[in-house]
Design a protein around this motif. Structure first.
Motif, PDB file in Angstrom:
ATOM      1  N   ALA A  34      -1.985   2.606   5.022  1.00 39.94           N
ATOM      2  CA  ALA A  34      -3.077   1.642   4.855  1.00 39.94           C
ATOM      3  C   ALA A  34      -2.500   0.224   4.818  1.00 39.94           C
ATOM      4  N   ALA A  35      -3.317  -0.729   5.232  1.00 43.87           N
ATOM      5  CA  ALA A  35      -2.941  -2.137   5.129  1.00 43.87           C
ATOM      6  C   ALA A  35      -2.875  -2.506   3.654  1.00 43.87           C
ATOM      7  N   PRO A  36      -2.178  -3.597   3.321  1.00 47.37           N
ATOM      8  CA  PRO A  36      -2.171  -4.021   1.920  1.00 47.37           C
ATOM      9  C   PRO A  36      -3.583  -4.388   1.461  1.00 47.37           C
ATOM     10  N   PHE A  37      -3.795  -4.385   0.167  1.00 47.57           N
ATOM     11  CA  PHE A  37      -5.091  -4.794  -0.368  1.00 47.57           C
ATOM     12  C   PHE A  37      -5.288  -6.284  -0.118  1.00 47.57           C
ATOM     13  N   PHE A  38      -4.268  -7.078  -0.474  1.00 44.05           N
ATOM     14  CA  PHE A  38      -4.294  -8.505  -0.145  1.00 44.05           C
ATOM     15  C   PHE A  38      -2.882  -9.047  -0.040  1.00 44.05           C
ATOM     16  N   VAL A  39      -2.766 -10.179   0.667  1.00 43.48           N
ATOM     17  CA  VAL A  39      -1.497 -10.883   0.810  1.00 43.48           C
ATOM     18  C   VAL A  39      -1.759 -12.341   0.446  1.00 43.48           C
ATOM     19  N   ILE A  40      -0.908 -12.900  -0.408  1.00 47.39           N
ATOM     20  CA  ILE A  40      -1.002 -14.317  -0.756  1.00 47.39           C
ATOM     21  C   ILE A  40       0.096 -15.046   0.004  1.00 47.39           C
ATOM     22  N   HIS A  41      -0.283 -16.100   0.724  1.00 48.82           N
ATOM     23  CA  HIS A  41       0.669 -16.916   1.484  1.00 48.82           C
ATOM     24  C   HIS A  41       0.686 -18.317   0.866  1.00 48.82           C
ATOM     25  N   ARG A  87     -14.879   4.797  -1.609  1.00 47.96           N
ATOM     26  CA  ARG A  87     -15.467   4.465  -0.306  1.00 47.96           C
ATOM     27  C   ARG A  87     -16.131   3.091  -0.318  1.00 47.96           C
ATOM     28  N   GLU A  88     -16.089   2.399  -1.444  1.00 50.81           N
ATOM     29  CA  GLU A  88     -16.716   1.086  -1.543  1.00 50.81           C
ATOM     30  C   GLU A  88     -16.065   0.113  -0.568  1.00 50.81           C
ATOM     31  N   LYS A  89     -16.857  -0.799  -0.035  1.00 51.61           N
ATOM     32  CA  LYS A  89     -16.340  -1.728   0.969  1.00 51.61           C
ATOM     33  C   LYS A  89     -16.438  -3.183   0.553  1.00 51.61           C
ATOM     34  N   GLU A  90     -17.226  -3.504  -0.473  1.00 53.90           N
ATOM     35  CA  GLU A  90     -17.437  -4.903  -0.836  1.00 53.90           C
ATOM     36  C   GLU A  90     -16.763  -5.215  -2.170  1.00 53.90           C
ATOM     37  N   TYR A  91     -15.957  -6.285  -2.170  1.00 57.93           N
ATOM     38  CA  TYR A  91     -15.221  -6.703  -3.354  1.00 57.93           C
ATOM     39  C   TYR A  91     -15.360  -8.213  -3.521  1.00 57.93           C
ATOM     40  N   THR A  92     -15.345  -8.651  -4.767  1.00 57.52           N
ATOM     41  CA  THR A  92     -15.368 -10.083  -5.055  1.00 57.52           C
ATOM     42  C   THR A  92     -13.980 -10.494  -5.511  1.00 57.52           C
ATOM     43  N   PHE A  93     -13.420 -11.490  -4.821  1.00 57.45           N
ATOM     44  CA  PHE A  93     -12.101 -12.022  -5.129  1.00 57.45           C
ATOM     45  C   PHE A  93     -12.266 -13.373  -5.817  1.00 57.45           C
ATOM     46  N   LYS A  94     -11.706 -13.497  -7.004  1.00 58.58           N
ATOM     47  CA  LYS A  94     -11.687 -14.770  -7.713  1.00 58.58           C
ATOM     48  C   LYS A  94     -10.224 -15.200  -7.771  1.00 58.58           C
ATOM     49  N   VAL A  95      -9.902 -16.258  -7.031  1.00 56.48           N
ATOM     50  CA  VAL A  95      -8.527 -16.727  -6.924  1.00 56.48           C
ATOM     51  C   VAL A  95      -8.433 -18.089  -7.598  1.00 56.48           C
ATOM     52  N   ILE A 104     -14.122 -18.321  -5.223  1.00 52.59           N
ATOM     53  CA  ILE A 104     -14.742 -17.006  -5.424  1.00 52.59           C
ATOM     54  C   ILE A 104     -15.376 -16.599  -4.100  1.00 52.59           C
ATOM     55  N   SER A 105     -14.923 -15.473  -3.568  1.00 47.82           N
ATOM     56  CA  SER A 105     -15.404 -14.997  -2.267  1.00 47.82           C
ATOM     57  C   SER A 105     -15.707 -13.514  -2.347  1.00 47.82           C
ATOM     58  N   THR A 106     -16.832 -13.122  -1.787  1.00 45.52           N
ATOM     59  CA  THR A 106     -17.153 -11.706  -1.665  1.00 45.52           C
ATOM     60  C   THR A 106     -16.774 -11.281  -0.256  1.00 45.52           C
ATOM     61  N   MET A 107     -15.921 -10.269  -0.184  1.00 44.90           N
ATOM     62  CA  MET A 107     -15.360  -9.848   1.093  1.00 44.90           C
ATOM     63  C   MET A 107     -15.686  -8.379   1.337  1.00 44.90           C
ATOM     64  N   GLU A 108     -15.961  -8.059   2.603  1.00 43.55           N
ATOM     65  CA  GLU A 108     -16.165  -6.673   2.988  1.00 43.55           C
ATOM     66  C   GLU A 108     -14.875  -6.173   3.623  1.00 43.55           C
ATOM     67  N   ILE A 109     -14.360  -5.092   3.083  1.00 42.75           N
ATOM     68  CA  ILE A 109     -13.149  -4.473   3.606  1.00 42.75           C
ATOM     69  C   ILE A 109     -13.582  -3.130   4.197  1.00 42.75           C
ATOM     70  N   PRO A 110     -13.911  -3.114   5.501  1.00 42.84           N
ATOM     71  CA  PRO A 110     -14.546  -1.936   6.095  1.00 42.84           C
ATOM     72  C   PRO A 110     -13.648  -0.720   6.259  1.00 42.84           C
ATOM     73  N   GLY A 111     -12.340  -0.890   6.294  1.00 42.36           N
ATOM     74  CA  GLY A 111     -11.495   0.277   6.534  1.00 42.36           C
ATOM     75  C   GLY A 111     -10.087   0.076   6.036  1.00 42.36           C
ATOM     76  N   ARG A 112      -9.268   1.099   6.235  1.00 46.11           N
ATOM     77  CA  ARG A 112      -7.901   1.083   5.719  1.00 46.11           C
ATOM     78  C   ARG A 112      -6.992   0.106   6.456  1.00 46.11           C
ATOM     79  N   LYS A 113      -7.399  -0.347   7.619  1.00 46.72           N
ATOM     80  CA  LYS A 113      -6.577  -1.289   8.378  1.00 46.72           C
ATOM     81  C   LYS A 113      -7.034  -2.740   8.168  1.00 46.72           C
ATOM     82  N   THR A 114      -7.952  -2.959   7.235  1.00 44.91           N
ATOM     83  CA  THR A 114      -8.452  -4.295   6.940  1.00 44.91           C
ATOM     84  C   THR A 114      -7.874  -4.754   5.605  1.00 44.91           C
TER      85      THR A 114
END
Length: 147
Positions: A34-41, A87-95, A104-114
């Protein structure tokens, strides 16, 4: 329970474990990791403290961690087990960066490669269309598709 029955039960358990491990191996061989959950650059020339909070659609916290990123460095967060199994696809990121700037962004992560990219001080032309009048964006949260 007789000796023969114990051997039969143990053999059955070993067969079940073997089948389970084989099916998991085949799953990863064909689908890949699977792709990482998130990457910070951190695109900036200075270090930043970044707090990332991630919530599911019920506002249940999934991640609440703080990272110190050196200039021009990245941090990769693997998918938590709860995200991999859910199986949830929508997450809220507070950075929050340096306890001052928050996105604060709500993001849809549709699959394992996203995955989600969190970019600090992205300059125009790096990941967004070039615009010479645009200043660096302190926090940009975006979806990225991995191959």
């Amino acid at each position: 329970m007789g000796n023969a029955a114990k051997k039969l039960v143990i053999s059955g358990i070993i067969i079940l474990i073997t089948i389970l491990l084989l099916s998991i191996s085949i799953h990863f061989m064909f689908r890949g990791p699977a792709a990482p959950f998130f990457v910070i650059h951190n695109h900036d020339i200075i270090s930043h403290e970044v707090t990332v909070e991630v919530f599911d659609h019920n506002s249940k916290p999934i991640v609440n961690e703080t990272y110190n990123l050196e200039p021009h460095r990245d941090f990769t967060k693997r998918r938590p087990l709860s995200v991999r199994l859910n199986r949830e696809k929508e997450y809220t990121f507070k950075v929050t960066m340096d306890k001052q700037i928050t996105n604060i962004s709500t993001m849809e992560i549709p699959g394992r490669k996203t995955s989600v990219n969190i970019r600090l001080y992205t300059k125009s032309g790096e990941t967004i269309p070039y615009n010479p009048n645009r200043e660096a964006i302190p926090i940009l949260v975006e979806i990225v598709e991995w191959m």
